[in-house]
Design a protein around this motif. Structure first.
Motif, PDB file in Angstrom:
ATOM      1  N   ARG A   1       0.838  -1.189   0.000  1.00 50.38           N
ATOM      2  CA  ARG A   1       0.000   0.000   0.000  1.00 50.38           C
ATOM      3  C   ARG A   1       0.876   1.244   0.000  1.00 50.38           C
ATOM      4  O   ARG A   1       1.850   1.336   0.745  1.00 50.38           O
ATOM      5  N   THR A   2       0.506   2.209  -0.832  1.00 50.74           N
ATOM      6  CA  THR A   2       1.219   3.484  -0.882  1.00 50.74           C
ATOM      7  C   THR A   2       0.387   4.536  -0.156  1.00 50.74           C
ATOM      8  O   THR A   2      -0.549   5.104  -0.711  1.00 50.74           O
ATOM      9  N   ALA A   3       0.709   4.741   1.101  1.00 50.31           N
ATOM     10  CA  ALA A   3       0.014   5.772   1.873  1.00 50.31           C
ATOM     11  C   ALA A   3       0.601   7.136   1.532  1.00 50.31           C
ATOM     12  O   ALA A   3       1.805   7.271   1.321  1.00 50.31           O
ATOM     13  N   LYS A   4      -0.255   8.150   1.478  1.00 49.37           N
ATOM     14  CA  LYS A   4       0.187   9.495   1.116  1.00 49.37           C
ATOM     15  C   LYS A   4      -0.421  10.514   2.066  1.00 49.37           C
ATOM     16  O   LYS A   4      -1.345  10.218   2.824  1.00 49.37           O
ATOM     17  N   LEU A   5       0.095  11.713   2.012  1.00 49.37           N
ATOM     18  CA  LEU A   5      -0.497  12.824   2.725  1.00 49.37           C
ATOM     19  C   LEU A   5      -1.792  13.230   2.025  1.00 49.37           C
ATOM     20  O   LEU A   5      -2.022  12.894   0.866  1.00 49.37           O
ATOM     21  N   TYR A   6      -2.625  13.972   2.729  1.00 52.42           N
ATOM     22  CA  TYR A   6      -3.891  14.444   2.156  1.00 52.42           C
ATOM     23  C   TYR A   6      -3.905  15.965   2.266  1.00 52.42           C
ATOM     24  O   TYR A   6      -4.085  16.527   3.346  1.00 52.42           O
ATOM     25  N   ILE A   7      -3.684  16.638   1.144  1.00 51.04           N
ATOM     26  CA  ILE A   7      -3.563  18.093   1.126  1.00 51.04           C
ATOM     27  C   ILE A   7      -4.400  18.644  -0.023  1.00 51.04           C
ATOM     28  O   ILE A   7      -4.234  18.234  -1.175  1.00 51.04           O
ATOM     29  N   GLY A   8      -5.297  19.563   0.282  1.00 50.39           N
ATOM     30  CA  GLY A   8      -6.106  20.201  -0.751  1.00 50.39           C
ATOM     31  C   GLY A   8      -7.015  19.234  -1.484  1.00 50.39           C
ATOM     32  O   GLY A   8      -7.278  19.415  -2.674  1.00 50.39           O
ATOM     33  N   GLY A   9      -7.506  18.205  -0.797  1.00 45.24           N
ATOM     34  CA  GLY A   9      -8.406  17.249  -1.425  1.00 45.24           C
ATOM     35  C   GLY A   9      -7.724  16.244  -2.325  1.00 45.24           C
ATOM     36  O   GLY A   9      -8.390  15.533  -3.069  1.00 45.24           O
TER      37      GLY A   9
ATOM     38  N   LEU B   1      -5.147   7.771   7.372  1.00 43.26           N
ATOM     39  CA  LEU B   1      -4.747   7.775   5.974  1.00 43.26           C
ATOM     40  C   LEU B   1      -5.670   6.932   5.102  1.00 43.26           C
ATOM     41  O   LEU B   1      -5.487   6.873   3.892  1.00 43.26           O
ATOM     42  N   THR B   2      -6.644   6.280   5.703  1.00 44.26           N
ATOM     43  CA  THR B   2      -7.729   5.636   4.965  1.00 44.26           C
ATOM     44  C   THR B   2      -8.975   6.513   4.998  1.00 44.26           C
ATOM     45  O   THR B   2      -9.817   6.449   4.109  1.00 44.26           O
ATOM     46  N   LEU B   3      -9.057   7.346   6.013  1.00 44.42           N
ATOM     47  CA  LEU B   3     -10.226   8.202   6.190  1.00 44.42           C
ATOM     48  C   LEU B   3     -10.398   9.182   5.041  1.00 44.42           C
ATOM     49  O   LEU B   3     -11.529   9.568   4.714  1.00 44.42           O
ATOM     50  N   TYR B   4      -9.293   9.590   4.391  1.00 44.78           N
ATOM     51  CA  TYR B   4      -9.466  10.576   3.323  1.00 44.78           C
ATOM     52  C   TYR B   4     -10.215   9.993   2.134  1.00 44.78           C
ATOM     53  O   TYR B   4     -10.782  10.737   1.321  1.00 44.78           O
TER      54      TYR B   4
END
Length: 306
Positions: free
Chosen positions: A37-45, A200-203
């Motif tokens: 899994r590639t988790a990422k930041l959540y910025i600006g949608g 990081l799944t919530l987005y």
């Protein structure tokens, strides 16, 4: 008086403190079982890779290691999202929060594997609680003197920086982010350092719940370092930091440069009913006082001093 007085210091909680983390260079892989899994930041949608390109290990996965530039980008995205979020109005914001609860409930089993059933149920309850308050948390009108009313109108703080609890990956984050956005604020949140996968799944839930881009931004990484960067940022209007000791003191010192308020919630069990309430809404707004003269003043009162 609440704007200028401090509440009594809370007793230290038993929540595990966030320790130091070691960066994993870009290109490293996970456990090698199935598809990583590639988790990422959540910025600006949008899902964003961290500016530094590094990750750290937590919950058996590689978590993006955010830094100062990621905080800067998240604050800019939060300001860009304020207008659209405010335009929805209290009723429209309530409908979005109800939608988040519905979509979170549909994926209950998935989130239960990441954070536990009790935390998922608490997060869903928070959605309904603050959705109900979104269009019912109103100001007050006071008769100050003959011919004058004073209307006290609650207004959103603006952009609120949140350092979520380290020991509660889902319920802790939602218990702080939901009252903030229910009142019309946008949020830059630092999820749990040791249990970030639920956030990081919530987005994915946010993306399918009509939440406008920039309303909630998530930057993972070293909790205390990122909290100080948030507190230093000139365009952050308030800081919510769960924790005590040296970490909270560093945040308060950084925030004092721009005189932004710092609030440390007292909750220790984020699944309990005590972790929600009007106290969270009170911290999410500031009071605006409007004088409203009306009618003809009685004889002899028009020039009297107040």
């Amino acid at each position: 008086m609440l704007d200028y007085l401090a509440l009594p210091k809370a007793k230290a909680s038993h929540e595990p403190a966030a320790g130091r983390i070691a960066a994993v260079p870009d290109g490293a892989t996970g456990k090698g079982e199935g598809i990583d899994r590639t988790a990422k930041l959540y910025i600006g949608g949008a899902q964003k890779r961290p500016d530094g390109g590094a990750s750290y290990a937590a919950q058996g996965a590689l978590i993006p290691l955010g830094g100062r530039k990621d905080i800067r980008n998240a604050v800019e995205a939060a300001h860009a999202g304020r207008a659209k979020w405010a335009a929805l109005g209290p009723h429209g914001r309530a409908q979005v929060l109800y939608f988040i609860a519905e979509n979170l409930a549909l994926r209950r089993s998935e989130f239960a594997e990441l954070a536990g059933e009790a935390e998922v149920d608490a997060a869903i309850r928070r959605c309904f609680f603050y959705a109900g308050f979104s269009d019912k948390y109103q100001g007050d009108t006071i008769a100050a003197k003959p011919g004058y009313l004073i209307h006290v109108q609650p207004e959103p703080q603006g952009v609120i920086g949140i350092a979520a609890p380290n020991g509660s990956g889902l319920a802790g984050l939602m218990s702080l982010a939901l009252p903030a956005i229910a009142m019309g604020n946008t949020v830059v949140a630092i999820p749990s350092q040791d249990h970030p996968l639920a956030a990081l799944t919530l987005y994915q839930v946010f993306d399918t719940s009509d939440l406008p881009a920039g309303v909630v931004n998530l930057v993972t990484g070293p909790r205390e370092d990122l909290s100080v960067e948030l507190a230093r940022h000139d365009d952050v209007q308030a800081i919510w930091h769960h924790g005590h000791g040296a970490g909270l003191k560093a945040v308060e010192e950084a925030a004092s440069v721009t005189l932004k308020p710092v609030w440390s919630p007292l909750a220790s069990d984020w699944k309990a009913p005590a972790a929600q309430g009007r106290a969270y809404l009170d911290q999410a707004v500031r009071a605006k006082t409007v004088w409203l003269p009306y009618g003809a003043l009685p004889a002899g009162t028009g020039s009297s001093s107040y």
